[in-house]
Scaffold this motif. Structure first.
Motif, PDB file in Angstrom:
ATOM      1  N   ALA A 124      32.875  57.929   1.864  1.00 28.23           N
ATOM      2  CA  ALA A 124      31.496  58.432   1.947  1.00 28.23           C
ATOM      3  C   ALA A 124      31.426  59.563   2.965  1.00 28.23           C
ATOM      4  CB  ALA A 124      30.542  57.301   2.330  1.00 28.23           C
ATOM      5  N   ASN A 125      31.588  60.788   2.485  1.00 21.89           N
ATOM      6  CA  ASN A 125      31.528  61.958   3.365  1.00 21.89           C
ATOM      7  C   ASN A 125      31.218  63.203   2.549  1.00 21.89           C
ATOM      8  OD1 ASN A 125      34.214  63.225   2.569  1.00 21.89           O
ATOM      9  ND2 ASN A 125      34.928  61.240   3.331  1.00 21.89           N
ATOM     10  N   ASN A 126      31.012  64.317   3.215  1.00 23.56           N
ATOM     11  CA  ASN A 126      30.518  65.529   2.555  1.00 23.56           C
ATOM     12  C   ASN A 126      31.587  66.361   1.870  1.00 23.56           C
ATOM     13  OD1 ASN A 126      31.380  66.100   5.298  1.00 23.56           O
ATOM     14  ND2 ASN A 126      30.585  68.170   5.017  1.00 23.56           N
ATOM     15  N   ASN A 138      38.629  57.563   7.835  1.00 20.48           N
ATOM     16  CA  ASN A 138      37.719  58.291   6.952  1.00 20.48           C
ATOM     17  C   ASN A 138      38.519  59.310   6.153  1.00 20.48           C
ATOM     18  OD1 ASN A 138      35.196  59.486   5.928  1.00 20.48           O
ATOM     19  ND2 ASN A 138      35.792  61.223   7.211  1.00 20.48           N
ATOM     20  N   LEU A 139      38.592  59.115   4.842  1.00 26.63           N
ATOM     21  CA  LEU A 139      39.349  60.025   3.976  1.00 26.63           C
ATOM     22  C   LEU A 139      38.482  61.236   3.659  1.00 26.63           C
ATOM     23  CD1 LEU A 139      41.926  60.625   2.422  1.00 26.63           C
ATOM     24  CD2 LEU A 139      40.966  59.353   0.484  1.00 26.63           C
ATOM     25  N   GLU A 140      38.758  62.345   4.336  1.00 30.51           N
ATOM     26  CA  GLU A 140      37.915  63.538   4.282  1.00 30.51           C
ATOM     27  C   GLU A 140      38.244  64.442   3.105  1.00 30.51           C
ATOM     28  OE1 GLU A 140      34.922  66.035   6.403  1.00 30.51           O
ATOM     29  OE2 GLU A 140      35.493  63.935   6.435  1.00 30.51           O
ATOM     30  N   SER A 141      39.286  64.110   2.353  1.00 32.12           N
ATOM     31  CA  SER A 141      39.676  64.957   1.217  1.00 32.12           C
ATOM     32  C   SER A 141      39.949  64.089   0.000  1.00 32.12           C
ATOM     33  CB  SER A 141      40.946  65.750   1.565  1.00 32.12           C
ATOM     34  OG  SER A 141      41.989  64.855   1.922  1.00 32.12           O
ATOM     35  N   PRO A 142      39.588  64.584  -1.180  1.00 34.13           N
ATOM     36  CA  PRO A 142      39.983  63.854  -2.385  1.00 34.13           C
ATOM     37  C   PRO A 142      41.493  63.955  -2.587  1.00 34.13           C
ATOM     38  CG  PRO A 142      38.947  65.942  -2.955  1.00 34.13           C
ATOM     39  CD  PRO A 142      38.815  65.789  -1.484  1.00 34.13           C
ATOM     40  N   LEU A 143      42.031  63.039  -3.368  1.00 30.51           N
ATOM     41  CA  LEU A 143      43.467  63.009  -3.664  1.00 30.51           C
ATOM     42  C   LEU A 143      43.654  63.078  -5.169  1.00 30.51           C
ATOM     43  CD1 LEU A 143      44.492  60.042  -1.323  1.00 30.51           C
ATOM     44  CD2 LEU A 143      44.823  62.475  -0.861  1.00 30.51           C
ATOM     45  N   ASN A 164      39.517  75.574  -5.508  1.00 29.43           N
ATOM     46  CA  ASN A 164      40.091  74.441  -6.214  1.00 29.43           C
ATOM     47  C   ASN A 164      41.279  73.828  -5.474  1.00 29.43           C
ATOM     48  OD1 ASN A 164      39.026  73.882  -9.180  1.00 29.43           O
ATOM     49  ND2 ASN A 164      38.726  76.033  -8.693  1.00 29.43           N
ATOM     50  N   PHE A 165      41.680  74.429  -4.373  1.00 22.10           N
ATOM     51  CA  PHE A 165      42.842  73.958  -3.627  1.00 22.10           C
ATOM     52  C   PHE A 165      42.446  73.493  -2.236  1.00 22.10           C
ATOM     53  CE2 PHE A 165      46.797  74.550  -1.217  1.00 22.10           C
ATOM     54  CZ  PHE A 165      47.747  74.023  -2.090  1.00 22.10           C
ATOM     55  N   SER A 166      41.389  74.078  -1.695  1.00 14.68           N
ATOM     56  CA  SER A 166      40.987  73.822  -0.317  1.00 14.68           C
ATOM     57  C   SER A 166      40.581  72.362  -0.094  1.00 14.68           C
ATOM     58  CB  SER A 166      39.809  74.733   0.047  1.00 14.68           C
ATOM     59  OG  SER A 166      39.213  74.333   1.254  1.00 14.68           O
ATOM     60  N   MET A 167      41.075  71.796   1.011  1.00 17.92           N
ATOM     61  CA  MET A 167      40.729  70.438   1.423  1.00 17.92           C
ATOM     62  C   MET A 167      40.899  69.436   0.287  1.00 17.92           C
ATOM     63  SD  MET A 167      37.626  70.993   4.131  1.00 17.92           S
ATOM     64  CE  MET A 167      37.778  69.346   4.794  1.00 17.92           C
ATOM     65  N   ASP A 177      28.213  45.041  14.167  1.00 19.21           N
ATOM     66  CA  ASP A 177      28.907  44.792  15.433  1.00 19.21           C
ATOM     67  C   ASP A 177      29.645  46.027  15.935  1.00 19.21           C
ATOM     68  OD1 ASP A 177      28.570  41.749  15.661  1.00 19.21           O
ATOM     69  OD2 ASP A 177      29.371  41.980  13.630  1.00 19.21           O
ATOM     70  N   LEU A 178      30.040  46.885  15.004  1.00 14.46           N
ATOM     71  CA  LEU A 178      30.830  48.073  15.352  1.00 14.46           C
ATOM     72  C   LEU A 178      30.465  49.218  14.422  1.00 14.46           C
ATOM     73  CD1 LEU A 178      33.258  49.551  16.757  1.00 14.46           C
ATOM     74  CD2 LEU A 178      34.736  48.465  15.041  1.00 14.46           C
ATOM     75  N   ILE A 179      30.231  50.397  14.994  1.00 15.50           N
ATOM     76  CA  ILE A 179      30.005  51.617  14.222  1.00 15.50           C
ATOM     77  C   ILE A 179      31.118  52.601  14.554  1.00 15.50           C
ATOM     78  CG2 ILE A 179      28.454  53.570  13.785  1.00 15.50           C
ATOM     79  CD1 ILE A 179      26.139  51.740  14.726  1.00 15.50           C
ATOM     80  N   ILE A 180      31.799  53.082  13.527  1.00 19.41           N
ATOM     81  CA  ILE A 180      32.873  54.068  13.690  1.00 19.41           C
ATOM     82  C   ILE A 180      32.371  55.384  13.113  1.00 19.41           C
ATOM     83  CG2 ILE A 180      35.274  54.646  13.190  1.00 19.41           C
ATOM     84  CD1 ILE A 180      35.495  51.551  12.406  1.00 19.41           C
ATOM     85  N   GLY A 181      32.071  56.338  13.974  1.00 19.94           N
ATOM     86  CA  GLY A 181      31.513  57.609  13.537  1.00 19.94           C
ATOM     87  C   GLY A 181      32.563  58.677  13.317  1.00 19.94           C
ATOM     88  N   HIS A 182      32.223  59.620  12.450  1.00 21.95           N
ATOM     89  CA  HIS A 182      33.092  60.772  12.180  1.00 21.95           C
ATOM     90  C   HIS A 182      32.268  61.890  11.551  1.00 21.95           C
ATOM     91  CE1 HIS A 182      33.115  58.385   8.446  1.00 21.95           C
ATOM     92  NE2 HIS A 182      33.659  57.422   9.157  1.00 21.95           N
ATOM     93  N   HIS A 183      32.818  63.049  11.476  1.00 19.96           N
ATOM     94  CA  HIS A 183      32.277  64.300  10.944  1.00 19.96           C
ATOM     95  C   HIS A 183      32.276  65.428  11.974  1.00 19.96           C
ATOM     96  CE1 HIS A 183      30.100  67.310   8.746  1.00 19.96           C
ATOM     97  NE2 HIS A 183      29.132  67.330   9.646  1.00 19.96           N
TER      98      HIS A 183
END
Length: 361
Positions: free
Chosen positions: A93-95, A51-56, A69-72, A211-217
Protein backbone atom coordinates in the motif's frame (compact mmCIF):
# COMPACT_ATOMS: atom_id res chain seq x y z
CA UNK A 1 9.00 -13.34 23.48
CA UNK A 2 7.33 -11.66 20.49
CA UNK A 3 10.02 -9.83 18.52
CA UNK A 4 9.71 -8.44 15.02
CA UNK A 5 11.96 -6.48 12.70
CA UNK A 6 10.77 -3.65 10.48
CA UNK A 7 12.56 -2.03 7.56
CA UNK A 8 11.92 1.11 5.54
CA UNK A 9 11.25 1.53 1.83
CA UNK A 10 12.42 -1.29 -0.44
CA UNK A 11 12.67 -0.11 -4.05
CA UNK A 12 13.97 -2.76 -6.45
CA UNK A 13 13.95 -0.81 -9.72
CA UNK A 14 16.00 2.11 -11.08
CA UNK A 15 15.01 5.70 -10.41
CA UNK A 16 15.11 7.95 -13.50
CA UNK A 17 18.29 9.72 -12.33
CA UNK A 18 19.95 6.37 -11.63
CA UNK A 19 18.67 4.83 -14.86
CA UNK A 20 21.07 2.08 -15.92
CA UNK A 21 23.00 1.90 -12.64
CA UNK A 22 20.27 1.77 -10.00
CA UNK A 23 19.07 -1.15 -7.90
CA UNK A 24 17.49 -3.20 -10.68
CA UNK A 25 20.50 -2.72 -12.97
CA UNK A 26 22.95 -3.69 -10.25
CA UNK A 27 20.97 -6.80 -9.34
CA UNK A 28 20.97 -7.88 -12.97
CA UNK A 29 24.73 -7.30 -13.08
CA UNK A 30 25.14 -9.65 -10.12
CA UNK A 31 26.13 -6.85 -7.73
CA UNK A 32 25.50 -7.11 -3.97
CA UNK A 33 22.82 -4.76 -2.65
CA UNK A 34 22.53 -5.85 1.00
CA UNK A 35 25.62 -6.79 3.02
CA UNK A 36 25.87 -10.40 4.19
CA UNK A 37 26.11 -9.35 7.86
CA UNK A 38 22.77 -7.58 7.56
CA UNK A 39 21.19 -10.59 5.85
CA UNK A 40 22.48 -12.87 8.61
CA UNK A 41 20.95 -10.61 11.25
CA UNK A 42 17.57 -10.54 9.49
CA UNK A 43 17.53 -14.35 9.33
CA UNK A 44 17.51 -14.57 13.13
CA UNK A 45 13.93 -13.29 13.41
CA UNK A 46 10.60 -14.97 12.67
CA UNK A 47 8.96 -11.86 11.28
CA UNK A 48 10.65 -9.27 9.05
CA UNK A 49 8.38 -6.68 7.44
CA UNK A 50 9.17 -4.03 4.82
CA UNK A 51 7.42 -1.62 2.47
CA UNK A 52 7.70 -2.77 -1.15
CA UNK A 53 7.97 0.56 -2.97
CA UNK A 54 8.20 -0.92 -6.48
CA UNK A 55 6.14 -3.44 -8.41
CA UNK A 56 7.86 -6.66 -9.46
CA UNK A 57 7.46 -8.25 -12.86
CA UNK A 58 9.55 -10.55 -15.10
CA UNK A 59 11.86 -8.50 -17.29
CA UNK A 60 10.17 -7.13 -20.43
CA UNK A 61 6.73 -8.53 -19.47
CA UNK A 62 4.17 -5.73 -19.98
CA UNK A 63 7.14 -3.40 -20.46
CA UNK A 64 8.63 -1.26 -23.20
CA UNK A 65 11.95 0.51 -23.28
CA UNK A 66 11.01 3.92 -21.92
CA UNK A 67 11.76 5.69 -18.64
CA UNK A 68 8.09 5.58 -17.66
CA UNK A 69 7.86 1.83 -18.21
CA UNK A 70 11.19 1.00 -16.57
CA UNK A 71 11.47 3.49 -13.72
CA UNK A 72 11.02 2.17 -10.17
CA UNK A 73 10.06 -1.26 -11.47
CA UNK A 74 11.77 -4.37 -10.15
CA UNK A 75 11.98 -7.78 -11.72
CA UNK A 76 12.41 -11.30 -10.35
CA UNK A 77 16.03 -10.63 -9.34
CA UNK A 78 14.56 -8.28 -6.75
CA UNK A 79 12.23 -11.01 -5.55
CA UNK A 80 15.21 -13.33 -5.15
CA UNK A 81 16.84 -10.70 -2.93
CA UNK A 82 13.73 -10.45 -0.74
CA UNK A 83 13.82 -14.22 -0.28
CA UNK A 84 17.53 -14.19 0.54
CA UNK A 85 16.95 -11.44 3.11
CA UNK A 86 14.11 -13.55 4.57
CA UNK A 87 11.68 -10.65 4.39
CA UNK A 88 8.48 -12.61 4.85
CA UNK A 89 5.88 -9.81 4.83
CA UNK A 90 5.69 -6.70 2.63
CA UNK A 91 3.13 -3.94 2.50
CA UNK A 92 2.19 -2.96 -1.04
CA UNK A 93 0.00 0.00 0.00
CA UNK A 94 2.00 2.95 -1.32
CA UNK A 95 2.03 5.57 -4.07
CA UNK A 96 4.29 3.67 -6.50
CA UNK A 97 2.82 0.17 -6.52
CA UNK A 98 0.35 1.05 -9.33
CA UNK A 99 2.87 3.08 -11.35
CA UNK A 100 3.01 0.47 -14.12
CA UNK A 101 -0.68 -0.38 -14.33
CA UNK A 102 -3.08 -3.11 -13.32
CA UNK A 103 -1.36 -6.01 -15.09
CA UNK A 104 2.02 -5.37 -13.48
CA UNK A 105 0.33 -4.86 -10.10
CA UNK A 106 -1.53 -8.17 -10.36
CA UNK A 107 1.65 -9.87 -11.55
CA UNK A 108 3.48 -8.49 -8.50
CA UNK A 109 0.97 -10.10 -6.15
CA UNK A 110 1.18 -13.39 -8.06
CA UNK A 111 4.98 -13.47 -7.95
CA UNK A 112 5.00 -12.66 -4.22
CA UNK A 113 2.53 -15.48 -3.59
CA UNK A 114 4.59 -17.95 -5.63
CA UNK A 115 7.72 -16.98 -3.70
CA UNK A 116 6.00 -17.38 -0.33
CA UNK A 117 6.32 -13.70 0.58
CA UNK A 118 3.11 -12.53 2.26
CA UNK A 119 1.76 -9.19 1.12
CA UNK A 120 -0.59 -6.92 3.05
CA UNK A 121 -2.43 -3.77 2.05
CA UNK A 122 -4.16 -4.95 -1.13
CA UNK A 123 -7.92 -5.26 -1.49
CA UNK A 124 -7.34 -8.99 -2.03
CA UNK A 125 -5.28 -9.38 1.12
CA UNK A 126 -5.64 -6.28 3.34
CA UNK A 127 -4.20 -7.93 6.45
CA UNK A 128 -2.49 -11.08 7.66
CA UNK A 129 -2.40 -12.86 11.02
CA UNK A 130 1.15 -14.00 11.73
CA UNK A 131 1.94 -16.57 14.42
CA UNK A 132 5.00 -16.07 16.62
CA UNK A 133 5.09 -18.91 19.11
CA UNK A 134 1.77 -18.92 20.94
CA UNK A 135 1.01 -15.29 20.04
CA UNK A 136 -0.81 -13.92 17.02
CA UNK A 137 0.12 -10.63 15.37
CA UNK A 138 -2.32 -8.83 13.06
CA UNK A 139 -0.44 -7.00 10.29
CA UNK A 140 -2.22 -4.29 8.29
CA UNK A 141 -0.99 -2.11 5.40
CA UNK A 142 -2.37 1.30 4.42
CA UNK A 143 -1.36 4.40 2.46
CA UNK A 144 -2.31 8.03 3.07
CA UNK A 145 -0.32 9.38 0.09
CA UNK A 146 -2.27 10.39 -3.01
CA UNK A 147 -1.08 9.36 -6.47
CA UNK A 148 -2.29 9.60 -10.06
CA UNK A 149 -1.78 6.03 -11.28
CA UNK A 150 -4.93 4.47 -9.83
CA UNK A 151 -8.61 4.69 -10.66
CA UNK A 152 -10.10 6.29 -7.50
CA UNK A 153 -13.32 4.37 -8.11
CA UNK A 154 -11.51 1.04 -8.16
CA UNK A 155 -8.52 1.21 -5.82
CA UNK A 156 -6.45 -1.97 -5.77
CA UNK A 157 -4.86 -1.26 -2.40
CA UNK A 158 -5.78 0.30 0.94
CA UNK A 159 -5.82 4.08 0.66
CA UNK A 160 -7.44 6.60 2.98
CA UNK A 161 -7.27 10.28 3.87
CA UNK A 162 -8.06 9.73 7.56
CA UNK A 163 -7.46 7.13 10.24
CA UNK A 164 -11.09 6.00 10.64
CA UNK A 165 -10.97 3.53 7.72
CA UNK A 166 -7.86 1.93 9.21
CA UNK A 167 -9.48 1.57 12.63
CA UNK A 168 -12.61 0.16 10.99
CA UNK A 169 -10.60 -2.56 9.26
CA UNK A 170 -8.88 -3.50 12.52
CA UNK A 171 -12.24 -3.71 14.31
CA UNK A 172 -13.69 -5.93 11.57
CA UNK A 173 -10.98 -8.60 11.74
CA UNK A 174 -12.84 -11.72 12.82
CA UNK A 175 -9.82 -13.79 13.87
CA UNK A 176 -8.35 -13.53 17.33
CA UNK A 177 -5.01 -11.75 17.71
CA UNK A 178 -2.79 -10.53 20.52
CA UNK A 179 -1.04 -7.56 18.88
CA UNK A 180 -1.81 -5.21 15.97
CA UNK A 181 0.91 -3.75 13.74
CA UNK A 182 0.28 -1.13 11.06
CA UNK A 183 2.55 -0.48 8.09
CA UNK A 184 1.61 3.07 7.06
CA UNK A 185 2.70 5.07 4.02
CA UNK A 186 2.38 8.76 4.95
CA UNK A 187 4.13 12.05 5.57
CA UNK A 188 6.23 14.48 3.53
CA UNK A 189 9.27 13.50 1.54
CA UNK A 190 12.71 14.44 2.91
CA UNK A 191 11.33 16.05 6.11
CA UNK A 192 12.99 14.68 9.25
CA UNK A 193 10.03 15.14 11.61
CA UNK A 194 6.34 14.22 11.36
CA UNK A 195 3.65 16.85 11.02
CA UNK A 196 1.33 17.78 13.87
CA UNK A 197 -1.47 16.03 11.98
CA UNK A 198 0.57 12.80 11.80
CA UNK A 199 1.25 12.89 15.53
CA UNK A 200 -2.49 13.26 16.20
CA UNK A 201 -3.29 10.47 13.74
CA UNK A 202 -0.74 8.16 15.36
CA UNK A 203 -2.19 8.75 18.82
CA UNK A 204 -5.70 8.03 17.54
CA UNK A 205 -4.57 4.80 15.89
CA UNK A 206 -2.80 3.64 19.05
CA UNK A 207 -5.79 4.53 21.22
CA UNK A 208 -7.98 2.43 18.93
CA UNK A 209 -6.05 -0.80 19.15
CA UNK A 210 -2.72 -0.65 17.35
CA UNK A 211 0.43 -1.51 19.29
CA UNK A 212 3.01 -0.53 16.68
CA UNK A 213 3.00 1.82 13.68
CA UNK A 214 5.79 1.48 11.10
CA UNK A 215 5.88 4.58 8.91
CA UNK A 216 7.48 5.13 5.52
CA UNK A 217 7.42 7.41 2.45
CA UNK A 218 9.56 10.42 3.55
CA UNK A 219 12.78 8.57 2.47
CA UNK A 220 14.51 9.88 5.58
CA UNK A 221 14.49 8.70 9.17
CA UNK A 222 12.04 10.30 11.57
CA UNK A 223 11.79 9.83 15.36
CA UNK A 224 10.87 6.48 16.89
CA UNK A 225 8.84 7.20 20.01
CA UNK A 226 6.90 5.38 22.69
CA UNK A 227 3.52 7.01 23.13
CA UNK A 228 0.87 6.31 25.78
CA UNK A 229 -0.61 3.30 23.97
CA UNK A 230 2.25 1.92 21.85
CA UNK A 231 5.28 2.61 19.66
CA UNK A 232 5.48 4.77 16.52
CA UNK A 233 8.33 4.75 14.03
CA UNK A 234 7.15 7.79 12.06
CA UNK A 235 9.48 7.01 9.15
CA UNK A 236 12.04 4.24 8.74
CA UNK A 237 13.55 5.99 5.72
CA UNK A 238 14.97 3.91 2.88
CA UNK A 239 16.34 0.41 3.28
CA UNK A 240 17.00 -0.46 -0.37
CA UNK A 241 17.02 2.56 -2.66
CA UNK A 242 19.24 4.30 -5.22
CA UNK A 243 19.23 7.78 -3.69
CA UNK A 244 22.45 9.71 -3.21
CA UNK A 245 21.90 12.24 -0.37
CA UNK A 246 23.21 11.92 3.19
CA UNK A 247 19.78 12.01 4.84
CA UNK A 248 18.21 9.52 2.43
CA UNK A 249 21.10 7.11 2.82
CA UNK A 250 21.00 6.99 6.61
CA UNK A 251 18.75 4.10 7.46
CA UNK A 252 18.28 1.31 9.94
CA UNK A 253 16.21 -1.51 11.33
CA UNK A 254 13.78 -1.33 14.23
CA UNK A 255 13.65 -4.36 16.50
CA UNK A 256 10.47 -4.43 18.58
CA UNK A 257 9.52 -6.64 21.52
CA UNK A 258 5.73 -6.45 21.49
CA UNK A 259 5.34 -8.15 24.88
CA UNK A 260 7.58 -5.68 26.69
CA UNK A 261 6.73 -2.77 24.39
CA UNK A 262 10.43 -2.03 23.92
CA UNK A 263 12.31 -1.14 20.76
CA UNK A 264 15.90 -0.95 19.61
CA UNK A 265 17.24 0.91 16.57
CA UNK A 266 20.02 -0.76 14.58
CA UNK A 267 21.72 1.85 12.34
CA UNK A 268 22.62 1.14 8.73
CA UNK A 269 23.70 3.19 5.75
CA UNK A 270 23.35 2.96 1.98
CA UNK A 271 26.53 3.61 0.01
CA UNK A 272 26.04 6.53 -2.39
CA UNK A 273 27.73 4.82 -5.36
CA UNK A 274 27.18 1.09 -4.95
CA UNK A 275 23.83 1.47 -3.08
CA UNK A 276 24.96 -1.33 -0.75
CA UNK A 277 23.05 -1.39 2.55
CA UNK A 278 25.30 -2.25 5.49
CA UNK A 279 25.62 -1.76 9.24
CA UNK A 280 27.25 1.45 10.42
CA UNK A 281 28.28 3.18 13.64
CA UNK A 282 25.46 4.25 15.91
CA UNK A 283 23.88 7.64 15.26
CA UNK A 284 20.96 9.46 16.84
CA UNK A 285 17.69 9.98 15.00
CA UNK A 286 16.42 13.55 15.27
CA UNK A 287 14.11 14.58 18.11
CA UNK A 288 10.39 15.35 17.88
CA UNK A 289 9.34 18.91 17.10
CA UNK A 290 5.85 20.20 16.40
CA UNK A 291 5.47 22.88 13.70
CA UNK A 292 2.41 24.79 12.62
CA UNK A 293 0.92 23.65 9.31
CA UNK A 294 2.25 26.77 7.55
CA UNK A 295 5.79 26.30 8.86
CA UNK A 296 5.71 22.56 8.13
CA UNK A 297 4.66 23.18 4.52
CA UNK A 298 7.50 25.70 4.17
CA UNK A 299 9.99 23.11 5.40
CA UNK A 300 8.55 20.50 3.03
CA UNK A 301 8.83 22.84 0.03
CA UNK A 302 12.40 23.76 0.94
CA UNK A 303 13.39 20.09 1.29
CA UNK A 304 11.97 19.29 -2.13
CA UNK A 305 13.83 22.24 -3.68
CA UNK A 306 17.05 20.95 -2.11
CA UNK A 307 16.30 17.51 -3.52
CA UNK A 308 15.80 18.86 -7.04
CA UNK A 309 19.12 20.71 -6.82
CA UNK A 310 20.88 17.56 -5.60
CA UNK A 311 19.26 15.57 -8.42
CA UNK A 312 20.74 17.98 -10.98
CA UNK A 313 24.18 17.65 -9.38
CA UNK A 314 23.82 13.85 -9.28
CA UNK A 315 22.81 13.84 -12.95
CA UNK A 316 25.78 15.96 -14.03
CA UNK A 317 28.26 13.95 -11.96
CA UNK A 318 27.02 10.71 -13.51
CA UNK A 319 26.76 11.79 -17.16
CA UNK A 320 29.47 9.29 -18.03
CA UNK A 321 27.42 6.41 -16.60
CA UNK A 322 24.31 6.90 -18.76
CA UNK A 323 23.94 5.25 -22.14
CA UNK A 324 23.34 7.80 -24.90
CA UNK A 325 19.83 6.54 -25.61
CA UNK A 326 18.98 6.60 -21.90
CA UNK A 327 20.40 10.11 -21.56
CA UNK A 328 17.95 11.50 -24.11
CA UNK A 329 15.05 9.82 -22.32
CA UNK A 330 16.13 11.14 -18.92
CA UNK A 331 16.42 14.71 -20.26
CA UNK A 332 12.95 14.45 -21.83
CA UNK A 333 11.50 13.00 -18.61
CA UNK A 334 13.16 15.71 -16.49
CA UNK A 335 11.95 18.49 -18.81
CA UNK A 336 8.33 17.33 -18.52
CA UNK A 337 8.62 17.14 -14.73
CA UNK A 338 10.00 20.68 -14.59
CA UNK A 339 7.09 21.96 -16.69
CA UNK A 340 4.62 20.37 -14.30
CA UNK A 341 6.40 21.70 -11.19
CA UNK A 342 6.29 25.21 -12.68
CA UNK A 343 2.58 24.81 -13.46
CA UNK A 344 1.68 24.05 -9.81
CA UNK A 345 4.18 26.34 -8.09
CA UNK A 346 1.43 28.59 -6.68
CA UNK A 347 -0.55 25.63 -5.32
CA UNK A 348 2.37 23.88 -3.62
CA UNK A 349 2.40 26.25 -0.64
CA UNK A 350 -1.04 25.08 0.45
CA UNK A 351 -0.56 21.45 -0.56
CA UNK A 352 3.03 20.20 -1.04
CA UNK A 353 1.65 16.76 -1.89
CA UNK A 354 0.29 18.05 -5.19
CA UNK A 355 3.71 17.34 -6.63
CA UNK A 356 2.80 13.63 -6.71
CA UNK A 357 -0.34 14.15 -8.77
CA UNK A 358 1.20 15.62 -11.91
CA UNK A 359 2.01 13.91 -15.18
CA UNK A 360 5.22 11.90 -15.07
CA UNK A 361 5.51 11.27 -18.78
Amino acid sequence: MVKILALGDIMLGDQPFSFGFGIRSKLNQGKKIVDEEVIKYLSEFDLVIGNLESPLCPKKKYENDTIDNFSMRGDLKGLELLKKMEVNVVSIANNHIMEHGDKVFENTLTELDLAGVVHIGSKKNPYHIFNIGSKKVALLGWSMVEENFSNPANMKYNFTKDYLSIVSELENISEDFDYAVLSLHWGSEFVNVPSKEQIETADNLLKNGFDLIIGHHPHVLQPIVKRDYGIVAFSMGNFIFDYWMNDTNKTGIIEVDLEKMENKFIPCEIDKKSFLTKFTDYFEIGAMHEYSLTDYNKISIKKRKNFRLSAMVHFIKNLHRYQKRSLIKIIKWGFNRILYIISVRKLVHGNPGIIYLGPRK
